[in-house]
Scaffold this active site. Structure first.
Site, PDB file in Angstrom:
ATOM      1  N   SER A 146      -3.647  -2.761  -3.820  1.00 57.17           N
ATOM      2  CA  SER A 146      -3.868  -1.378  -3.925  1.00 57.17           C
ATOM      3  C   SER A 146      -3.814  -1.068  -5.579  1.00 57.17           C
ATOM      4  O   SER A 146      -3.404  -1.686  -6.397  1.00 57.17           O
ATOM      5  CB  SER A 146      -2.388  -0.813  -3.607  1.00 57.17           C
ATOM      6  OG  SER A 146      -2.191   0.607  -3.713  1.00 57.17           O
ATOM      7  N   THR A 163      -0.867  -1.355  -1.275  1.00 54.27           N
ATOM      8  CA  THR A 163      -1.240  -0.210  -0.855  1.00 54.27           C
ATOM      9  C   THR A 163      -2.234  -0.656   0.086  1.00 54.27           C
ATOM     10  O   THR A 163      -1.687   0.366   0.710  1.00 54.27           O
ATOM     11  CB  THR A 163      -0.396   0.154  -1.597  1.00 54.27           C
ATOM     12  OG1 THR A 163       0.655  -0.108  -1.597  1.00 54.27           O
ATOM     13  CG2 THR A 163       0.204   0.317  -0.987  1.00 54.27           C
ATOM     14  N   GLN A 207       5.508   2.485   3.395  1.00 51.51           N
ATOM     15  CA  GLN A 207       5.380   0.960   3.847  1.00 51.51           C
ATOM     16  C   GLN A 207       6.558   0.387   4.460  1.00 51.51           C
ATOM     17  O   GLN A 207       6.479  -0.124   5.457  1.00 51.51           O
ATOM     18  CB  GLN A 207       4.670   0.178   2.815  1.00 51.51           C
ATOM     19  CG  GLN A 207       3.354   0.967   2.416  1.00 51.51           C
ATOM     20  CD  GLN A 207       2.710   0.072   1.225  1.00 51.51           C
ATOM     21  OE1 GLN A 207       2.585  -1.330   1.617  1.00 51.51           O
ATOM     22  NE2 GLN A 207       2.468   0.540   0.293  1.00 51.51           N
ATOM     23  N   VAL A 212      -4.577  -1.146   0.071  1.00 48.83           N
ATOM     24  CA  VAL A 212      -5.313  -1.780   1.332  1.00 48.83           C
ATOM     25  C   VAL A 212      -4.548  -2.708   1.822  1.00 48.83           C
ATOM     26  O   VAL A 212      -4.132  -3.654   1.429  1.00 48.83           O
ATOM     27  CB  VAL A 212      -6.779  -2.008   1.301  1.00 48.83           C
ATOM     28  CG1 VAL A 212      -7.568  -0.486   0.985  1.00 48.83           C
ATOM     29  CG2 VAL A 212      -7.133  -3.042   0.154  1.00 48.83           C
ATOM     30  N   ILE A 230       3.636  -2.037  -2.641  1.00 45.35           N
ATOM     31  CA  ILE A 230       3.009  -2.670  -1.699  1.00 45.35           C
ATOM     32  C   ILE A 230       3.525  -3.926  -1.050  1.00 45.35           C
ATOM     33  O   ILE A 230       4.190  -4.765  -2.086  1.00 45.35           O
ATOM     34  CB  ILE A 230       1.269  -2.959  -2.272  1.00 45.35           C
ATOM     35  CG1 ILE A 230       1.484  -3.777  -3.384  1.00 45.35           C
ATOM     36  CG2 ILE A 230       0.708  -1.651  -2.713  1.00 45.35           C
ATOM     37  CD1 ILE A 230       0.133  -4.232  -4.033  1.00 45.35           C
TER      38      ILE A 230
END
Length: 537
Positions: free
Chosen positions: A375, A357, A443, A358, A420
């Site tokens: 993440s 997920t 995503q 960063v 992610i």
């Protein structure tokens, strides 16, 4: 002056950034600077990725942390490697135990139950040991400095911090297991706000231990011991063996050809295959223009089909009974494309033939490039913090299901379906570069839209990221960004899509791209939807 840092009444333009010697792109200017610092010290793209990821665990704890999972695609010496840094469920957990404690019959989102073994720290150590030029300690030094000396909080991160504090205060303010979170991430219950200085001394302590032991303290030393102690005290399922047995897994990336480019993703248990499935369907069509109802209709329908299939079949590969290679074939793409009609449809999965997920990206002057994502899953994750160490634990296990018929059924020592996903583009034998879009189930949708913006519609990397996005939610429900064309929205509604404007752009992901030109020049772009910036030299 008294202003709202999130109020932006005027459209703003960003341009692509160019560099020769190195580049780091992520959601935080401070984290990008950490990666650049390591590049300037002689580190390579892998060292820079580790430094950036570690810094992000400090400066953007609203999305990731020391208790995160991570995935990476690494281009080294003209070859692409994949690393799966996700963890497994504890050996002592079972669906029956969880159901006995659950009023809803579902996996809880917060607390100890949805926590799986955190993989990010192990991923840092694994990347450093195999491909890094500098020591892990050198890579973690900028993050330690931020945690110890402080950093200034940006507007988007501040907003996430405030929202999480409000949720946790309302739901868990009087529960013992969440007390370490409040001690670590609030000032007597008050969140940090935009422009304030944040110091996280427990993070500095833990990062030093990780640096000193190459991550061993996290999985086999005092950090692991404290994690297990808290788990036992609060009804969790962890043992020291769960942590000590953890090791990231090197995997072969999966890919599809898309109009002469190869789009690479991490294989399941990640949902990268969802993006590839959608692109596999969409390449059956020719797209004449981006801003048309027909283009968006086909994109949305393909995405629904890909999600229906991946959500039905994807989990930990050790538990999957379906050969996922089928979904990457031309036959799958053609068959699914033929199902797209003029009107919106409800998603349904298909049965494959019987067989078996960063986010951050970095590049250096040697040609190495890294696509890396890390993440906690939902904001601060589970809300559980390892007391005295600042380790905010992810809640990846929230995606497990409690029905034995589901492929993502909760079992001991199993990895859950993972949202992610890092992405990477190549053309022939050459790297084009890393790309990614953060944001849960947004995503793969972000990956598809970004790839098509680059390849089908010839948008430069910055415009490929800044273009208005859509997001499929469920059934025929779609939301679009406030800047989306109203006439196209109305046409999509006439086609049967339940489509509406979102109030903000907060749920449409945050992405970065780095590309290398044939002359070696690096081209970078980063989201206008976040605090992000590019560091380069």
């Amino acid at each position: 002056m008294n202003y709202d840092p999130l109020y932006q009444p005027y459209g703003s333009n960003r341009y692509c950034i160019t560099a020769l010697n190195g580049m780091v792109a992520t959601g935080s200017p401070s984290a990008s600077a950490a990666g650049l610092e390591v590049l300037r010290k002689g580190g390579n793209a892998v060292d820079a990725a580790i430094a950036t990821a570690a810094a992000l665990s400090v400066v953007e704890p609203t999305a990731n942390g020391l208790g995160s999972d991570a995935f990476a695609l690494v281009w080294i010496k003209d070859r692409l490697y994949g690393l799966n840094g996700s963890g497994r469920s504890p050996a002592a957990i079972t669906a029956e135990k969880v159901k006995a404690k659950s009023d809803s019959g579902k996996m809880p989102v917060y607390g100890w139950t949805p926590v799986t073994v955190p993989g990010a720290v192990g991923a840092w150590a694994e990347l450093s040991g195999r491909f890094g030029k500098l020591s892990l300690a050198e890579c973690l030094a900028p993050a330690i400095s931020y945690a110890e000396n402080g950093y200034a909080l940006g507007p988007v991160t501040a907003r996430g911090w405030e929202r999480s504090a409000e949720i946790f205060r309302e739901r868990f303010g009087d529960r013992k297991e969440f007390e370490p979170w409040f001690r670590t991430f609030t000032k007597d219950g008050e969140p940090y706000h935009f422009g304030e200085i944040v110091k996280l001394p427990d993070h500095a302590k833990t990062l030093r231990l990780i640096a000193k032991t190459d991550g061993e303290a996290f999985y086999r030393g005092e950090i692991a011991e404290q994690l297990v102690r808290q788990s036992e005290e609060n009804g969790g399922y962890f043992s020291m063996d769960d942590l000590a047995s953890y090791k990231p897994e090197w995997v072969q990336p999966i890919s599809v050809d898309y109009r002469g480019y190869t789009v690479h993703e991490i294989p399941p248990n990640g949902q990268g295959i969802t993006a590839l499935m959608a692109l596999n369907i969409l390449k059956q069509f020719e797209f004449e223009q981006k801003e048309s109802a027909e283009t968006y209709h086909r994109q949305i329908e393909a995405m629904k089909m890909a999600f229906a299939d991946s959500m039905h079949y994807v989990s930990d590969p050790a538990y999957m009974k379906t050969d996922m290679k089928w979904f990457l074939t031309e036959e799958y793409g053609r068959n699914r494309a033929a199902e797209i009609k003029a009107e919106a449809s409800l998603p349904s999965f298909v049965k494959p033939p019987k067989s078996g997920t960063v986010y951050l990206c970095t590049a250096d002057s040697e040609g190495n490039m890294v696509s890396f994502i890390q993440s906690n899953y939902m904001g601060f994750g589970s809300g559980i913090v390892v007391d005295g160490y600042g380790v905010a634990l992810q809640n990846r296990g929230a995606d497990f299901l409690l029905s034995p018929e589901d492929v993502n059924y909760l079992e001991p020592c199993k990895r859950s379906y993972h949202t992610i996903i890092p992405g990477f583009l190549t053309k022939g034998s050459k790297a084009v570069g890393p790309f990614g879009v953060m944001g849960g189930y947004m995503q793969p949708q972000g990956h598809v839209q970004t790839v098509m913006n680059l390849i089908d519609f010839n948008l430069n990397p910055q415009m490929a990221l800044d273009a208005p996005r859509w997001q499929w939610k469920e059934g025929k429900t779609v939301i679009v960004e406030p800047s989306f064309d109203r006439k196209i929205l109305e046409e999509l509604q006439r086609r049967g899509h339940d489509i509406t404007f979102a109030k903000s752009s907060g749920s449409f992901g945050r992405g970065q791209i780095i590309q290398r030109l044939n002359n070696g020049i690096l081209i970078g772009a980063t989201e206008s939807r976040t605090d992000s910036n590019i560091a380069c030299w």
